[in-house]
Motif scaffolding. Structure first.
Motif, PDB file in Angstrom:
ATOM      1  N   TYR A  93      -6.223 -43.570 -14.686  1.00 27.33           N
ATOM      2  CA  TYR A  93      -5.524 -44.115 -13.518  1.00 27.33           C
ATOM      3  C   TYR A  93      -6.245 -45.365 -13.027  1.00 27.33           C
ATOM      4  N   GLN A  94      -5.564 -46.119 -12.196  1.00 26.84           N
ATOM      5  CA  GLN A  94      -6.164 -47.253 -11.489  1.00 26.84           C
ATOM      6  C   GLN A  94      -6.217 -46.891 -10.022  1.00 26.84           C
ATOM      7  N   ASP A  95      -7.330 -47.226  -9.377  1.00 25.08           N
ATOM      8  CA  ASP A  95      -7.530 -46.960  -7.956  1.00 25.08           C
ATOM      9  C   ASP A  95      -7.432 -48.289  -7.229  1.00 25.08           C
ATOM     10  N   TYR A  96      -6.430 -48.418  -6.372  1.00 24.47           N
ATOM     11  CA  TYR A  96      -6.216 -49.666  -5.647  1.00 24.47           C
ATOM     12  C   TYR A  96      -7.059 -49.762  -4.379  1.00 24.47           C
ATOM     13  N   GLN A  97      -7.981 -48.806  -4.165  1.00 26.54           N
ATOM     14  CA  GLN A  97      -8.920 -48.801  -3.047  1.00 26.54           C
ATOM     15  C   GLN A  97      -8.248 -48.713  -1.685  1.00 26.54           C
ATOM     16  N   ASN A  98      -6.992 -48.328  -1.643  1.00 28.01           N
ATOM     17  CA  ASN A  98      -6.285 -48.171  -0.367  1.00 28.01           C
ATOM     18  C   ASN A  98      -5.637 -46.787  -0.299  1.00 28.01           C
ATOM     19  N   HIS A 122      -3.226 -44.417  -6.062  1.00 33.17           N
ATOM     20  CA  HIS A 122      -3.641 -44.348  -7.460  1.00 33.17           C
ATOM     21  C   HIS A 122      -2.418 -44.570  -8.334  1.00 33.17           C
ATOM     22  N   ASN A 123      -2.577 -45.399  -9.367  1.00 30.65           N
ATOM     23  CA  ASN A 123      -1.506 -45.673 -10.326  1.00 30.65           C
ATOM     24  C   ASN A 123      -1.779 -44.886 -11.598  1.00 30.65           C
ATOM     25  N   GLY A 171      -8.973 -54.827 -16.808  1.00 34.64           N
ATOM     26  CA  GLY A 171      -8.902 -54.214 -15.487  1.00 34.64           C
ATOM     27  C   GLY A 171      -9.927 -53.116 -15.325  1.00 34.64           C
TER      28      GLY A 171
END
Length: 129
Positions: free
Chosen positions: A47-52, A55-56, A94
């Motif tokens: 996953y990607q963590d957008y820090q807000n 999670h994607n 990324g």
């Protein structure tokens, strides 16, 4: 223990890798209990963590597993290790994370508690030089 590209990973480590190169993934489980545990399955979820707080998990176009993202494990004997190997292939640059979870089933009550606290692995995919 979790190793990505031969490097031991924990919460504070970022593993750098190159886009387009298969990255070896190793998960080593040690059974410190007095009885065998299993069967069970272990799944890796990128996953990607957008820090807000978002999670994607829709990353099928960015990351692929060489083989399967799930390891099926018959049993791990007392005081023994069981090691599982796989590989990741990053298609884009990324910062990515790898969440490792056990499948919920009726044997999970017998698994060592420390296995449920595996760290998320932080991987930074970069352009090849």
């Amino acid at each position: 223990d979790i190793l990505v590209d031969g490097k031991l990973c924990d919460c504070d480590v970022v593993v750098n890798c190159k886009v387009g190169d298969p990255i070896p993934l190793e998960v080593k489980l040690t059974n410190w209990s007095k009885h065998s545990v299993g069967p069970f399955a272990l799944t890796m979820t990128p996953y990607q963590d957008y820090q807000n707080g978002v999670h994607n998990y829709e990353l099928q176009d960015a990351i692929t597993f060489v083989g399967s993202n799930t390891f099926y494990i018959d049993s791990v004997k007392p005081t023994k290790d069981s090691v599982y190997f796989g590989a990741l292939l990053f298609l884009y640059t990324g910062d990515f994370y790898l969440n490792i979870k056990f499948h919920e089933d009726n044997c999970s009550r017998d698994l060592p508690l420390s296995w449920f606290c595996l760290p998320s692995v932080h991987i930074r995919a970069m352009e090849p030089m």
